[in-house]
Design a protein around this motif. Structure first.
Motif, PDB file in Angstrom:
ATOM      1  N   GLY A  45       1.083   7.065   0.965  1.00  0.00           N
ATOM      2  CA  GLY A  45       0.453   5.709   0.845  1.00  0.00           C
ATOM      3  C   GLY A  45       1.711   4.836   0.041  1.00  0.00           C
ATOM      4  N   LEU A  46       2.441   5.208  -0.814  1.00  0.00           N
ATOM      5  CA  LEU A  46       3.151   4.250  -1.327  1.00  0.00           C
ATOM      6  C   LEU A  46       4.129   3.639  -0.222  1.00  0.00           C
ATOM      7  CD1 LEU A  46       4.343   2.816  -4.109  1.00  0.00           C
ATOM      8  CD2 LEU A  46       6.152   4.663  -4.126  1.00  0.00           C
ATOM      9  N   SER A  47       4.720   4.522   0.608  1.00  0.00           N
ATOM     10  CA  SER A  47       5.764   3.944   1.877  1.00  0.00           C
ATOM     11  C   SER A  47       4.974   3.197   2.831  1.00  0.00           C
ATOM     12  CB  SER A  47       6.275   5.287   2.327  1.00  0.00           C
ATOM     13  OG  SER A  47       6.992   5.162   3.584  1.00  0.00           O
ATOM     14  N   LEU A  48       3.970   3.439   3.134  1.00  0.00           N
ATOM     15  CA  LEU A  48       2.948   2.752   4.079  1.00  0.00           C
ATOM     16  C   LEU A  48       2.595   1.411   3.591  1.00  0.00           C
ATOM     17  CD1 LEU A  48       1.054   2.943   6.765  1.00  0.00           C
ATOM     18  CD2 LEU A  48      -0.707   3.855   5.161  1.00  0.00           C
ATOM     19  N   VAL A  73       3.202  -4.426   3.091  1.00  0.00           N
ATOM     20  CA  VAL A  73       3.445  -5.539   2.321  1.00  0.00           C
ATOM     21  C   VAL A  73       4.882  -6.382   2.787  1.00  0.00           C
ATOM     22  CG1 VAL A  73       4.180  -6.383  -0.225  1.00  0.00           C
ATOM     23  CG2 VAL A  73       2.177  -4.763   0.256  1.00  0.00           C
ATOM     24  N   GLU A  74       5.867  -5.622   3.286  1.00  0.00           N
ATOM     25  CA  GLU A  74       7.108  -6.461   3.577  1.00  0.00           C
ATOM     26  C   GLU A  74       6.873  -7.109   5.003  1.00  0.00           C
ATOM     27  OE1 GLU A  74      10.251  -3.334   4.380  1.00  0.00           O
ATOM     28  OE2 GLU A  74      10.254  -2.981   2.292  1.00  0.00           O
ATOM     29  N   THR A  75       5.975  -6.944   5.602  1.00  0.00           N
ATOM     30  CA  THR A  75       5.470  -7.758   6.690  1.00  0.00           C
ATOM     31  C   THR A  75       5.108  -9.049   6.491  1.00  0.00           C
ATOM     32  OG1 THR A  75       3.318  -6.997   6.949  1.00  0.00           O
ATOM     33  CG2 THR A  75       5.112  -5.762   8.249  1.00  0.00           C
ATOM     34  N   GLY A  76       4.411  -9.268   5.189  1.00  0.00           N
ATOM     35  CA  GLY A  76       3.768 -10.493   4.849  1.00  0.00           C
ATOM     36  C   GLY A  76       2.358 -10.344   4.989  1.00  0.00           C
ATOM     37  N   ARG A  77       1.886  -9.253   5.684  1.00  0.00           N
ATOM     38  CA  ARG A  77       0.485  -9.671   6.082  1.00  0.00           C
ATOM     39  C   ARG A  77      -0.374  -9.273   4.947  1.00  0.00           C
ATOM     40  NH1 ARG A  77      -3.830 -10.270   6.788  1.00  0.00           N
ATOM     41  NH2 ARG A  77      -5.375  -9.674   8.456  1.00  0.00           N
ATOM     42  N   ASP A  99      -7.712  18.204 -11.823  1.00  0.00           N
ATOM     43  CA  ASP A  99      -8.218  16.951 -11.346  1.00  0.00           C
ATOM     44  C   ASP A  99      -7.688  15.795 -12.142  1.00  0.00           C
ATOM     45  OD1 ASP A  99      -9.769  18.390 -10.138  1.00  0.00           O
ATOM     46  OD2 ASP A  99     -11.526  18.313 -11.722  1.00  0.00           O
ATOM     47  N   ALA A 100      -7.269  14.795 -11.443  1.00  0.00           N
ATOM     48  CA  ALA A 100      -6.591  13.420 -12.105  1.00  0.00           C
ATOM     49  C   ALA A 100      -6.597  12.221 -10.855  1.00  0.00           C
ATOM     50  CB  ALA A 100      -5.162  13.580 -12.252  1.00  0.00           C
ATOM     51  N   ALA A 101      -6.223  11.200 -11.456  1.00  0.00           N
ATOM     52  CA  ALA A 101      -5.856  10.083 -10.773  1.00  0.00           C
ATOM     53  C   ALA A 101      -5.003   9.228 -11.192  1.00  0.00           C
ATOM     54  CB  ALA A 101      -7.371   9.152 -10.265  1.00  0.00           C
ATOM     55  N   GLY A 102      -3.952   8.525 -10.542  1.00  0.00           N
ATOM     56  CA  GLY A 102      -3.201   7.612 -10.944  1.00  0.00           C
ATOM     57  C   GLY A 102      -3.233   6.393 -10.021  1.00  0.00           C
ATOM     58  N   ALA A 103      -2.532   5.286 -10.276  1.00  0.00           N
ATOM     59  CA  ALA A 103      -2.654   4.060  -9.338  1.00  0.00           C
ATOM     60  C   ALA A 103      -1.509   2.988  -9.695  1.00  0.00           C
ATOM     61  CB  ALA A 103      -3.855   3.177  -9.649  1.00  0.00           C
ATOM     62  N   VAL A 104      -1.013   2.489  -8.688  1.00  0.00           N
ATOM     63  CA  VAL A 104       0.144   1.545  -8.959  1.00  0.00           C
ATOM     64  C   VAL A 104      -0.530   0.098  -8.247  1.00  0.00           C
ATOM     65  CG1 VAL A 104       1.883   3.218  -9.215  1.00  0.00           C
ATOM     66  CG2 VAL A 104       1.393   1.969  -7.047  1.00  0.00           C
ATOM     67  N   VAL A 105       0.070  -0.918  -8.722  1.00  0.00           N
ATOM     68  CA  VAL A 105      -0.147  -2.186  -7.966  1.00  0.00           C
ATOM     69  C   VAL A 105       1.266  -2.428  -7.296  1.00  0.00           C
ATOM     70  CG1 VAL A 105      -0.643  -4.582  -8.019  1.00  0.00           C
ATOM     71  CG2 VAL A 105      -1.668  -2.897  -9.499  1.00  0.00           C
ATOM     72  N   VAL A 106       1.258  -2.813  -5.901  1.00  0.00           N
ATOM     73  CA  VAL A 106       2.200  -3.184  -4.858  1.00  0.00           C
ATOM     74  C   VAL A 106       2.392  -4.645  -4.530  1.00  0.00           C
ATOM     75  CG1 VAL A 106       3.906  -2.543  -3.222  1.00  0.00           C
ATOM     76  CG2 VAL A 106       2.716  -0.749  -4.076  1.00  0.00           C
ATOM     77  N   THR A 107       3.227  -5.468  -4.967  1.00  0.00           N
ATOM     78  CA  THR A 107       3.231  -6.854  -5.000  1.00  0.00           C
ATOM     79  C   THR A 107       4.460  -7.296  -4.067  1.00  0.00           C
ATOM     80  OG1 THR A 107       2.393  -7.093  -7.116  1.00  0.00           O
ATOM     81  CG2 THR A 107       3.031  -8.969  -6.220  1.00  0.00           C
TER      82      THR A 107
END
Ligand code: UT7
Length: 309
Positions: A102-105, A110-114, A143-151
């Motif tokens: 998911g992070l790679s995708l 995000v790199e495309t600017g879209r 069970d767990a969850a983690g999240a990041v914001v990619v800007t």
């Protein structure tokens, strides 16, 4: 659930579990708490930490193999529960390597600017797909969850390099055979555990060590970074012995590896972002540090990501 809890339900021992896996406890979500709920809690904290409002998020990618529903995606449920009016979302199913996929995708999109601001979530309610009569698997998962914001932003920090790979020929090493369209539930299906996670642990173990190491070496080579320059490795937490073998092959001390498997067990897609968040909150990661992530799971699928904090 502690190892002592498992001693009461299957033929196992705290000594076996700790020495073979490194796990002492795992967290089990209650019956009213699902992947989307854990995702919302993790995402709120990620948004707050990033200083980002919900209106700014334009993409949500949820990595999970234990979605709330078959349809729609958990990303759409999370969108509604979090209130993200300007986003689109979808799920990524890459088992324990889901977050790195998911992070790679998302990094590429995000790199495309879209897309400008994305939430990447790793979330699993593995307890719902665990056969608590099978000692080979039940002691492993939590069970767990983690999240990041990619800007999208200029500067030194960010996703430096990623590598993803799968080999579907080994899919029956780690799978849930019943419940899809090949083997649907039928009215005469008698419970035999084939709709839960089944794994040939020792075969998966060997491939995991070999391929996580190769993946990590690939992202380092692509970035032109030596393993000594890495400040912290955040590996998928499947087995402490896999992490130790990875450390040996990468010629790094275990002090460079962030470990929380003892408290959470294997949480699949959630494992890397959960450990990353804890490392960050513990102050283990400093601005400018190279952080290396590597994961491996059912598919078989594996990958690595190098980020600059
Ligand atoms: O996250 C996705 C990717 N998953 C992984 O990377 C997991 C990779 N595999 C592993 O972590 C390890 O293979 C396991 C922890 C799953 C198993 O450890 P192992 O050292 O590979 O054990 P094994 O499967 O070779 O089994 C050794 C013995 C067997 O008994 P016999 O046949 O030798 O009599 C098992 O039945 O250990 C037995 N065993 C247990 N004994 C007590 C298996 N599970 C248990 C248990 N308690 N919970």
């Amino acid at each position: 659930m502690t190892n002592a809890d498992f001693e009461k339900i299957v033929d196992t021992s705290d000594e076996w579990i700790v020495s073979r896996t490194g796990i002492r406890e795992r967290r089990i979500a209650d019956s009213d708490t699902h992947c989307s709920d854990m995702s919302v809690i993790a995402s709120r904290q990620a948004l707050e930490m990033a200083g980002c409002s919900s209106k700014e998020i334009d993409l949500i990618v949820v990595a999970t193999v234990t979605p709330d529903y078959r349809l729609p995606s958990t990303a759409c449920v999370v969108q509604e529960k979090l209130g993200l009016p300007n986003a689109t979302g979808f799920d990524v199913a890459a088992a324990c390597a889901g977050f790195i996929n998911g992070l790679s995708l998302v990094g590429s999109l995000v790199e495309t600017g879209r897309y400008k601001k994305a939430l990447v979530i790793g979330t699993e309610k593995l307890s719902a797909f665990t056969n608590y009569r099978d000692r080979n698997t039940c002691v492993l998962f939590g069970d767990a969850a983690g999240a990041v914001v990619v800007t999208a932003q200029e500067g030194e920090s960010g996703i430096v390099s990623t590598f993803l790979k799968s080999d579907g020929r080994m899919r029956e090493m780690l799978w849930a055979e019943v419940g899809g369209t090949v083997n649907p539930y039928t009215t005469d299906y008698t419970y035999d555990g084939r709709d839960k996670i089944m794994m040939n642990g020792s075969d998966v173990f060997k491939v995991a060590v070999r391929e996580m190491c190769r993946a990590a070496e690939k992202v380092l080579a692509e970035a032109g970074i030596s393993s000594e320059e890495v400040a912290l490795v955040v590996p998928h937490q499947a087995n402490i012995r896999i992490i130790e073998a990875l450390a040996k092959r990468l010629k790094l001390g275990m002090d460079k590896f962030y470990i929380n498997i003892d408290r959470y067990g294997n949480t699949s897609s959630a494992s890397v972002p959960l450990a990353l968040d804890q490392a960050n909150r513990d102050g283990v990661i400093k601005s400018g540090d190279y952080v290396l992530m590597a994961a491996f799971g059912g598919g078989l699928v594996w990958g690595s990501a190098l980020v600059r904090w």
